[in-house]
Design a protein around this motif. Sequence first.
Motif, mmCIF file in Angstrom:
data_model
loop_
_atom_site.group_PDB
_atom_site.id
_atom_site.type_symbol
_atom_site.label_atom_id
_atom_site.label_comp_id
_atom_site.label_asym_id
_atom_site.label_seq_id
_atom_site.Cartn_x
_atom_site.Cartn_y
_atom_site.Cartn_z
ATOM 1 N N ALA A 60 -2.748 15.303 8.792
ATOM 2 C CA ALA A 60 -1.603 14.422 8.501
ATOM 3 C C ALA A 60 -1.242 13.580 9.731
ATOM 4 O O ALA A 60 -0.743 12.463 9.597
ATOM 5 N N TYR A 61 -1.548 14.104 10.927
ATOM 6 C CA TYR A 61 -1.206 13.324 12.132
ATOM 7 C C TYR A 61 -1.984 12.007 12.178
ATOM 8 O O TYR A 61 -1.504 11.005 12.691
ATOM 9 N N LYS A 62 -3.216 12.025 11.593
ATOM 10 C CA LYS A 62 -4.005 10.777 11.611
ATOM 11 C C LYS A 62 -3.394 9.722 10.679
ATOM 12 O O LYS A 62 -3.618 8.527 10.850
ATOM 13 N N ALA A 63 -2.640 10.202 9.679
ATOM 14 C CA ALA A 63 -1.997 9.263 8.747
ATOM 15 C C ALA A 63 -0.935 8.440 9.471
ATOM 16 O O ALA A 63 -0.609 7.324 9.041
ATOM 17 N N CYS A 64 -0.388 8.992 10.566
ATOM 18 C CA CYS A 64 0.608 8.234 11.347
ATOM 19 C C CYS A 64 -0.070 7.011 11.968
ATOM 20 O O CYS A 64 0.432 5.885 11.867
ATOM 21 N N ILE A 114 0.849 -1.197 0.000
ATOM 22 C CA ILE A 114 0.000 0.000 0.000
ATOM 23 C C ILE A 114 0.883 1.244 0.000
ATOM 24 O O ILE A 114 1.798 1.371 0.831
ATOM 25 N N LEU A 115 0.607 2.135 -0.952
ATOM 26 C CA LEU A 115 1.306 3.421 -0.991
ATOM 27 C C LEU A 115 0.389 4.453 -0.349
ATOM 28 O O LEU A 115 -0.705 4.729 -0.855
ATOM 29 N N LEU A 116 0.813 4.975 0.799
ATOM 30 C CA LEU A 116 0.027 5.986 1.514
ATOM 31 C C LEU A 116 0.606 7.359 1.192
ATOM 32 O O LEU A 116 1.767 7.636 1.502
ATOM 33 N N CYS A 117 -0.196 8.197 0.556
ATOM 34 C CA CYS A 117 0.257 9.527 0.145
ATOM 35 C C CYS A 117 -0.312 10.569 1.096
ATOM 36 O O CYS A 117 -1.528 10.681 1.241
ATOM 37 N N VAL A 118 0.569 11.308 1.739
ATOM 38 C CA VAL A 118 0.154 12.262 2.777
ATOM 39 C C VAL A 118 0.396 13.674 2.258
ATOM 40 O O VAL A 118 1.540 14.048 1.969
ATOM 41 N N PRO A 148 4.560 2.880 -7.472
ATOM 42 C CA PRO A 148 3.155 2.639 -7.866
ATOM 43 C C PRO A 148 2.972 1.324 -8.614
ATOM 44 O O PRO A 148 1.948 0.661 -8.444
ATOM 45 N N ASP A 149 3.968 0.924 -9.426
ATOM 46 C CA ASP A 149 3.866 -0.362 -10.145
ATOM 47 C C ASP A 149 3.723 -1.523 -9.170
ATOM 48 O O ASP A 149 3.002 -2.481 -9.430
ATOM 49 N N ALA A 150 4.433 -1.414 -8.043
ATOM 50 C CA ALA A 150 4.439 -2.533 -7.081
ATOM 51 C C ALA A 150 3.285 -2.432 -6.085
ATOM 52 O O ALA A 150 3.133 -3.296 -5.235
ATOM 53 N N SER A 151 2.474 -1.366 -6.183
ATOM 54 C CA SER A 151 1.420 -1.164 -5.180
ATOM 55 C C SER A 151 0.132 -1.879 -5.578
ATOM 56 O O SER A 151 -0.260 -1.890 -6.742
ATOM 57 N N ASP A 152 -0.526 -2.455 -4.566
ATOM 58 C CA ASP A 152 -1.863 -3.032 -4.788
ATOM 59 C C ASP A 152 -2.925 -1.953 -4.642
ATOM 60 O O ASP A 152 -4.036 -2.082 -5.158
ATOM 61 N N LEU A 153 -2.579 -0.895 -3.911
ATOM 62 C CA LEU A 153 -3.555 0.173 -3.646
ATOM 63 C C LEU A 153 -2.801 1.447 -3.280
ATOM 64 O O LEU A 153 -1.783 1.383 -2.590
ATOM 65 N N ILE A 154 -3.343 2.576 -3.767
ATOM 66 C CA ILE A 154 -2.793 3.877 -3.348
ATOM 67 C C ILE A 154 -3.868 4.589 -2.541
ATOM 68 O O ILE A 154 -5.036 4.631 -2.947
ATOM 69 N N VAL A 155 -3.480 5.127 -1.391
ATOM 70 C CA VAL A 155 -4.423 5.859 -0.538
ATOM 71 C C VAL A 155 -3.876 7.261 -0.329
ATOM 72 O O VAL A 155 -2.729 7.411 0.108
ATOM 73 N N VAL A 156 -4.674 8.276 -0.679
ATOM 74 C CA VAL A 156 -4.255 9.660 -0.425
ATOM 75 C C VAL A 156 -5.023 10.142 0.799
ATOM 76 O O VAL A 156 -6.240 10.353 0.740
ATOM 77 N N ALA A 157 -4.335 10.280 1.925
ATOM 78 C CA ALA A 157 -5.008 10.646 3.177
ATOM 79 C C ALA A 157 -4.024 11.359 4.097
ATOM 80 O O ALA A 157 -3.048 10.737 4.507
ATOM 81 N N PRO A 158 -4.244 12.620 4.427
ATOM 82 C CA PRO A 158 -5.319 13.460 3.932
ATOM 83 C C PRO A 158 -5.017 13.989 2.525
ATOM 84 O O PRO A 158 -3.856 14.184 2.184
ATOM 85 N N ALA A 159 -6.088 14.206 1.757
ATOM 86 C CA ALA A 159 -5.948 14.839 0.439
ATOM 87 C C ALA A 159 -6.406 16.295 0.589
ATOM 88 O O ALA A 159 -7.568 16.555 0.889
ATOM 89 N N THR A 160 -5.485 17.224 0.414
ATOM 90 C CA THR A 160 -5.828 18.654 0.523
ATOM 91 C C THR A 160 -6.528 19.113 -0.762
ATOM 92 O O THR A 160 -6.488 18.420 -1.790
#
Length: 396
Positions: free
Chosen positions: A17-21, A7-11, A78-90
Motif C-alpha cells: 500500500a505504501y507504493k500506492a502513495c 482515476i479511482l485508485l483502490c488500495v 465510479p460513474d465519473a471515473s475514466d479508469l479504476i486501478v486496484v493497487a495493491p490488490a490483495t
Amino acid sequence: MVNDRNILLCVSGGIAAYKACALTSKLVQAGANVRVAMTQSAEQFVGKATFQALSRNPVYTDVFKEHDPTKIAHIDIPDASDLIVVAPATANMIAKLANGIADDFITTSILAATCPVIVSPAMNVNMLDHPATRRNIETLKSFGYQIIEPGVGNLACGWIGGGRLPEPEDLLRIIESQFVPKHLLGKRVLVTAGPTVERIDPVRFLSNDSSGKMGVALAEAARDMGADVTLVHGPLQIPVPAGVTAIPVESSADMLETMLARFDAQHLVIKSAAVADYRPKTVHAEKHKKVHGPLTIELEETTDILKTLGMRKTTQTLVGFAAETEHLETHARAKLEKKRVDYLVANDVSTPGVGFGADENEVTLFRADGSSTRLPRQTKRQLAIELLTHFKEGIQ
Ligand code: CTP
C-alpha cells in the motif's frame, strides 16, 4: 496522457500500500484527478491523511460516510471515473471482486463501474499461486479487467518469488498506456533502436553514443496503440519494453540481414537506430597486440540499410531519422529523397538537452510530399505517440 483524466485508485490492505502513495503523487503530477478509496485493512498500513494530501481529494473508506449528502459516492465516483486501478490488490480483494461481493466502498464501486478496471495483485508467492487465487484472477480476466502480472523478487514476508507490486513509475506507464488511442490495431510495426557495434577484435569495437531511448519509446508507443511490434536493437541503455518482440543484433550487417528477413511483412518500418557508416575492413580473430608507434585501422563503408529498404519498399511506410549539427532542413530533405523514405525525422543534436541519451527531444518531421511539421520539445514518450499519429496517416 492522463492529464484531466478521472482515476479511482483502490488500495487494499497489503504492505505494498505504501507504493500506492507514490503512484498517487505521480498521477497527480501528470495532471490526473485522483480519488483514492481504501479498505479498513489498507488503513492499517497507510493513513488516510497521506492519500488525502497527495490527491487533494477526499478519501473514501466507508459506503455510509457520505462526503456530500446529495450524492451516493460509491455510484457517483465510479460513474465519473475514466479508469479504476486496484493497487495493491490483495488475495481477499481479488476473491471478493471475482465473486461479486460488495461489502465496502471499493467492492461496491467496482461492481457499479462501467469504465475499464486494472487490477495489480500483490501478495505472498504461495497465496498468489494458490489455485483459488489463480482461478479468481482468471475470473477477473473474463470480466475484461486488465491484470498486471506481479513482479518477481524479494517479498516483504521474506519469501523470494512472484507477488511484488510493480514500481510506481511502471504502474504509471501502464495506466498512461490505457489512454493512448488504438490507431495501430492490426498493424505490424518494425522499429530499430540503439547503436550498432562494429568489431575490431574480440575485445574492441567501434560504436556510438546512441542510448536507444527514442527507438524504445517508439516501440512502446506503437505497442500501446495496438500494433504488433518488433524491435531490432543494438546494445541499449534501457530495458526492452514488455509485449514487444525484441531481436538483439550487434553489427550493421546483422541489422541489415534481420531487417531484410522481416521487412516485406510490415506496415510501418522506423529506422531510428544509429547505424555505423563505417566498419573495420579487417576483423581480427585474436586480440590485437600492442605495437609501438601509431596504429591505423582501415575502415570500409557499411551498407546503408535505410536506403536498401527504400529501394525495396512496395506498400510499407518507411521512416528514417537524421541527427544533424548544421543545415538541418537541407540535409534532411536530401536524405529523404536519396533513401526513398516517406517520413524523415530530423533533430539538431547540437541543441542542449535533446538527442542522444536525453529523455526529451524536439524534431522536425519532413514528408515525401514536401511538407513538414515542427514538433516542440517534449518527452520521448510523448513525442513517439505524436510521431506515430502522423505516420499512421501514411500507412496503407
Ligand atoms: N542508416 C542506415 N544504414 C546506415 C547508415 C544510416 O540505415 N549504414 C539510417 C539511420 O538509421 C537513419 C538514417 O539512415 O535512419 C540517417 O542516418 P544518418 O547517420 O543521419 O545519415 P547518413 O546517411 O549516414 O549521413 P551522414 O552520416 O553523412 O549525416
